[in-house]
Motif scaffolding. Structure first.
Motif, short mmCIF file in Angstrom:
data_model
loop_
_atom_site.label_atom_id
_atom_site.label_comp_id
_atom_site.label_asym_id
_atom_site.label_seq_id
_atom_site.Cartn_x
_atom_site.Cartn_y
_atom_site.Cartn_z
N VAL A 86 -9.82 19.32 -18.37
CA VAL A 86 -9.36 18.05 -18.58
C VAL A 86 -7.90 17.56 -18.81
O VAL A 86 -7.39 16.74 -18.23
CB VAL A 86 -10.16 17.56 -19.99
CG1 VAL A 86 -9.81 16.04 -20.37
CG2 VAL A 86 -11.62 17.77 -19.54
N SER A 87 -7.36 18.74 -19.40
CA SER A 87 -5.87 18.38 -19.61
C SER A 87 -4.98 18.44 -18.53
O SER A 87 -3.93 17.89 -18.22
CB SER A 87 -5.27 19.26 -20.79
OG SER A 87 -5.62 20.63 -20.65
N ALA A 88 -5.64 19.51 -17.70
CA ALA A 88 -4.94 19.75 -16.24
C ALA A 88 -5.03 18.60 -15.36
O ALA A 88 -4.05 18.19 -14.65
CB ALA A 88 -5.45 20.97 -15.67
N VAL A 89 -6.07 17.98 -15.47
CA VAL A 89 -6.29 16.46 -14.57
C VAL A 89 -5.46 15.66 -14.93
O VAL A 89 -4.86 14.79 -14.16
CB VAL A 89 -7.88 16.23 -14.65
CG1 VAL A 89 -8.09 14.83 -14.01
CG2 VAL A 89 -8.74 17.03 -13.80
N GLU A 90 -5.41 15.43 -16.31
CA GLU A 90 -4.46 14.38 -16.91
C GLU A 90 -3.00 14.64 -16.47
O GLU A 90 -2.19 13.74 -15.94
CB GLU A 90 -4.51 14.28 -18.44
CG GLU A 90 -3.82 13.26 -18.99
CD GLU A 90 -4.14 13.05 -20.52
OE1 GLU A 90 -3.18 12.31 -21.27
OE2 GLU A 90 -5.09 13.71 -21.05
N ARG A 91 -2.44 15.77 -16.65
CA ARG A 91 -1.20 16.26 -16.31
C ARG A 91 -0.73 16.42 -15.00
O ARG A 91 0.13 15.69 -14.81
CB ARG A 91 -1.03 17.63 -16.90
CG ARG A 91 0.34 18.19 -17.10
CD ARG A 91 0.54 19.45 -17.48
NE ARG A 91 0.01 20.63 -16.62
CZ ARG A 91 -1.19 21.15 -16.96
NH1 ARG A 91 -1.97 20.83 -18.23
NH2 ARG A 91 -1.81 22.12 -16.27
N THR A 92 -1.73 16.65 -13.96
CA THR A 92 -1.38 17.20 -12.73
C THR A 92 -1.74 15.64 -11.77
O THR A 92 -1.30 15.84 -10.55
CB THR A 92 -1.76 18.26 -12.17
OG1 THR A 92 -3.49 18.20 -12.16
CG2 THR A 92 -1.36 19.36 -12.91
N ILE A 93 -2.68 15.12 -12.26
CA ILE A 93 -3.48 13.99 -11.54
C ILE A 93 -3.05 12.56 -11.97
O ILE A 93 -2.43 11.77 -11.40
CB ILE A 93 -4.71 14.48 -11.27
CG1 ILE A 93 -5.04 15.59 -10.34
CG2 ILE A 93 -5.50 12.94 -10.46
CD1 ILE A 93 -6.57 16.05 -10.25
#
Length: 418
Positions: A245-252
């Motif tokens: 979830v944090s990766a989606v927020e950060r990278t997308i």
């Protein structure tokens, strides 16, 4: 905020879920819905205005002294309803027309992702069928063909063979199956992995994730048959992968919001990110929606323990950073009951009979009341929702509710949540 007057725009199960959740607000809002459906009666006052009638919607909001307009479906967003409300000083929940292009034009969304460095499938955009077919032959199958514009969830064809791909190109570009929405096609590499849907509350510079969910698009068990608007959903998913979830927020999400700002566009409302988590664990974007997903909303909102009105009010007034979302630890599964012939040519007008109890959670989608008789009026008719301490328990509840709803030709999948 207490006693505020809220207008929800829409008539499907998503809007029924929104109205149902707003009705639980501790601020005791006065709710209106346009045009709504029979399932919302008793929760909100129904107003007979089409979702496409922007001028009448704004006129009503002014006359009724509406404090907040909540836009559910994509069509009024694409027509600039939020822009029209803001021009008249009416706070609104939802992105303006330029921001909604993330959903209304797949080519625009792909361009934004490319500039923002967001992970997504390789793609090309075509307006000529012959050039599109040459590209497909170069790439091979499986391959994904998408109508550029809005197509009610049916404008995406996952072609398993070159023949299917060329047929899809002809259907969209030559036969104009989707009208103006199909004047361009986006052709993408096929991505393999686990699908997930992640929705974010967004306020320009700030984003808060909702619980991840999974949508079941195909009409048949085992993901067979044509794509639909969605035949069911489960939440939460990826609970064992919070870093995703944090990766989606950060990278997308944040790179996309920044790229939109670079283009002079501020995004407020819900940003839906349709993901494919590849076999090596990387999230890649399949699609964006500029609103709550349907049927994901019907499993995510029942698990939200924060007051939804407070969240929407904060976004409309630029104060999302003051909100902390909290969630139930339970699971939710929803099963869509569809009309016979859906998705190609749904047959409507069948009487609906219920045998479920008042505690059972059912959201209406394509229903109408004719002389006191509830009948089907759309492709997706009703959504049965189960909530339990485990997914298995939630699944059992959802299917028990679905079994107690009767209409001729009822279609449903039997593997939602399995």
């Amino acid at each position: 905020m207490r006693g505020c007057r809220v207008l929800v725009v829409g008539q499907g199960a998503r809007e029924h879920a929104i109205v149902w959740k707003l009705h639980q607000s501790r601020f005791e809002p006065k709710l209106f819905v346009a045009p709504g459906n029979p399932g919302m009666e008793g929760l909100a006052t129904r107003i007979p205005i089409s979702v496409d009638d922007v001028s009448s919607m704004v006129e009503f909001a002014l006359e009724a002294q509406i404090h907040l307009v909540v836009v559910g479906p994509e069509a009024p967003l694409s027509r600039g309803l939020v822009d029209a409300c803001l021009e008249k000083g009416i706070p609104a929940f939802g992105p303006q027309q330029a921001a909604a292009m993330l959903e209304t034009s797949k080519a625009f969304a792909k361009d934004v992702m490319k500039k923002a460095g967001v992970p997504t499938a390789r793609y090309e955009v075509f307006t000529e069928a012959s050039a599109a077919k040459r590209y497909v032959e170069e790439c091979g199958a499986p391959i994904v063909i998408k109508a550029d514009g809005l197509a009610a969830g049916k404008g995406v064809i996952v072609a398993q063979t070159l023949e299917e791909a060329t047929d899809a190109i002809d259907e969209i570009l030559v036969n104009e199956r989707f009208g103006a929405s199909g004047h361009r096609v986006v052709i993408e590499d096929f991505l393999d992995g686990q699908e997930a849907s992640l929705m974010f509350f967004v306020d320009g510079d700030y984003a808060i994730p909702m619980l991840p969910a999974r949508d079941y698009k195909r009409i048949g068990d085992g993901n067979t048959g044509p794509n639909t608007g969605g035949m069911g959903s489960v939440a939460p998913v990826l609970r064992d992968r919070p870093e995703m979830v944090s990766a989606v927020e950060r990278t997308i999400v944040m790179p996309v919001l920044q790229e939109l700002k670079n283009q002079g566009v501020v995004y407020r409302g819900v940003l839906y990110v349709g993901l494919m988590v590849t076999r090596d664990g990387h999230p890649m974007v399949i699609e964006f929606n500029a609103r709550f997903g349907d049927p994901e909303t019907e499993v995510v909102l029942p698990l939200l323990t924060t007051d939804l009105l407070e969240v929407m009010w904060a976004i409309a007034h630029g104060r999302l950073k003051d909100i902390e979302l909290t969630w139930s630890a339970k699971h939710a599964v929803c099963v869509v009951l569809a009309a016979p012939g859906y998705p190609e040519k749904p047959s409507v007008g069948q009487p609906i009979r219920f045998a479920h109890g008042p505690a059972d959670l059912v959201f209406h989608a394509g229903t109408t009341n004719e002389d006191g008789v509830l009948k089907t009026s759309g492709g997706r008719v009703l959504t049965a929702v189960g909530i339990g301490t485990t997914r298995h328990e939630a699944q059992g509840i959802a299917y028990r509710i679905a079994e107690k709803i009767y209409f001729d030709g009822k279609q449903l999948r039997h593997d939602i949540g399995s």
